[in-house]
Scaffold this active site. Sequence first.
Site, PDB file in Angstrom:
ATOM      1  N   GLU A  38       4.644  -2.517   4.402  1.00  6.75           N
ATOM      2  CA  GLU A  38       3.719  -1.703   3.536  1.00  6.75           C
ATOM      3  C   GLU A  38       2.659  -1.051   4.101  1.00  6.75           C
ATOM      4  OE1 GLU A  38       2.236  -3.778   0.020  1.00  6.75           O
ATOM      5  OE2 GLU A  38       2.226  -2.107  -1.010  1.00  6.75           O
ATOM      6  N   ASP A  39       2.111  -1.869   4.888  1.00  6.91           N
ATOM      7  CA  ASP A  39       0.817  -1.242   5.545  1.00  6.91           C
ATOM      8  C   ASP A  39       0.621  -0.868   7.186  1.00  6.91           C
ATOM      9  OD1 ASP A  39      -0.269  -2.117   3.208  1.00  6.91           O
ATOM     10  OD2 ASP A  39      -0.949  -4.006   3.774  1.00  6.91           O
TER      11      ASP A  39
END
Length: 505
Positions: free
Chosen positions: A94-95
Site C-alpha cells: 500500500e505504502d
Amino acid sequence: MTGNEEGKALVETGTFDKEAELNHLMEIVHGYLDDADCKRIMAAFNLADKAHAPQKRASGEPYILHPLAVATILANLQIDATTVIAALLHDVVEDTEYTLDQIEELFGHEVAFLVDGVTKLNQFQYHTKEDQQLENYRKMILAMAKDVRVVVIKLGDRLHNMRTLEVLSGEKRRRIAKETLEIYAPIANRLGMHNIRIEFEDLGFKAMHPMRSERIRGAVRKARGNRKEIVNKIEESLSHCLAIDEIEGEVSGRQKHIYGIYKKMRGKRRAFNEIMDVYAFRIIVDKVDTCYRVLGAVHNLYKPLPGRFKDYIAIPKANGYQSLHTTLFGMHGVPIEIQIRTREMEEMANNGIAAHWLYKEKGRVNSKDLEQFAWLREIFERQSEETDSREFMHSLKMDLFKDEVYVYTPAGDVKELPEGATPLDFAFIIHSKVGQHCAGAKVNGRVVPLRTLLENGDQVEILASEAQHPQPSWLRFVATGKARSSIRRFVRHKERDETIELGRK
Ligand code: MN
C-alpha cells in the site's frame, strides 16, 4: 509522512529502538518456531525495513516500528510464521514501491494472499454514515471467510494504532476510537480474542471520554486498596479448600476492565460500589474433570447462589469460550464469582481463535477448527443474498453484538441463539421451512406465545402448520439475522406477487 531532510535526525534517534524491538521479536519467535521460519521472518523484516526506509509515522518515528510492533503483538499469541511475515509486510504494498508480485516471488503465495487481504481491508474510509460502516463490515466478513488470519493481522494493526493514538489530532483520534469500539472490538469478541478486545475497549473509551475514563480508573484504584484484605482472605480460603481435597489449582483474583465497569454502570444503571462489591476469582487446573471436582469443593465451602451456575465446558460459547461459572455466598454474604477452567481453556478465553495455532502442530487453522465459527459462514452466505445493505447491516449487528442463550431441541440437541431470541428464531435456526410454517411453540412442555423470550436451558418444540405463513408483525420479535432476513424475503415476495396479481386484474 514527513520529507527526508526533516526526518533525518529522527531516523537516527529511532535506530536504537528499532534494534531493540527487532531483537525482542526474534527472541519471541525463536521460542516457538524453528530456525527456517525465523530466517524467513528476518528476511521479511529486512525487506520491510528497506521498503519503508524513507517513511515516518505521525509521531516522527521511523515507519518500520509500526509493522514490527504488529508482528510482535501477533508473535506473542504464538501465531504461525506465515502470519508474522505478512504482519511485517502488511503496509508494504500500500505504502511503498514494492508490488504484490515481488512479495509473492520472495515469500510465496500465502504471504502475498494475506498481505493483499489486509491491503484491501485498508482501502476504505470510515465515516459515521451507515453505508460506509456497512462496507467495512462486509469487507471484514469477506476476509474472515476467506482466511481469518487477514482479520487477525488487521486487529494487530489496529491495536498498535490505538496504542499510539495520542499523536493524532483530537478529531481523528475520536474517529478511530469510535470505529474501534463499533467494529473492531465486537469482531475481536466474536473471534474470542478477549485480551485484544479489552485493550480496544479501554483505549477506545479513554480516547472518546478521557474524563470519565480517568474518574473510573481512579475509583477502581481506590476500591482495590480497600478490598485488598478481604480479597486475600477469600483467596486463602479457596486455596485451602482445594488443598484439603488434594486438588492442584491456581487461584487468582480477577479485575474488571474500565470500559466493562462503565458499560455496566450505564446499561444496568448500577452504582459503582454495587459493581465493585462483587469479588471475582479464577481457578485454573490441569484437566477437564478436575474442573468439576473444584466446583464440588467450592460449593461445599460456600453456598452457591441458585440459578447462577453455567457450564460452558459442556456447552462452549460460539466464540469457543469454555469455563465453569458459579457465584457463591461468601463470608458475611459477600457474593463471590468463580470461573473454573483448564490452562488450555484459559488460553482460548484470552486469545480465542489465535489460541488454535498454539495447540496445532502444523500451525494452521483447518476448517474443522473453524466449525465453531459457523456463524461466520452463516453471515457470509446471508450477505450475498441480502440485497438491501441497510437491512444486512441491521441483521449483522443483531448477530455480532449480543450474548448467547443455549436452548434444547426435543431430541436434546443444543442450539445457540442470541439474547432476546424467541421460539420464532429457534424455528428458523432449525430450518427456514420450519420457521415459515411456525404456528406455535412449546417451551418446557408448555404452549407459549411466539414472542416469548427464550432462556438458557429451555427446551423448545415448534408446532408447524402448512396453513401458516410469515407475518410482517413477526419482524418485531425476532433477534436473529437469519429469521429476520427470511421473514423479510417472504413478505417482500408476497407483496410483489400481490402487486402483479392486482395489475393483472
Ligand atoms: Mn498498518
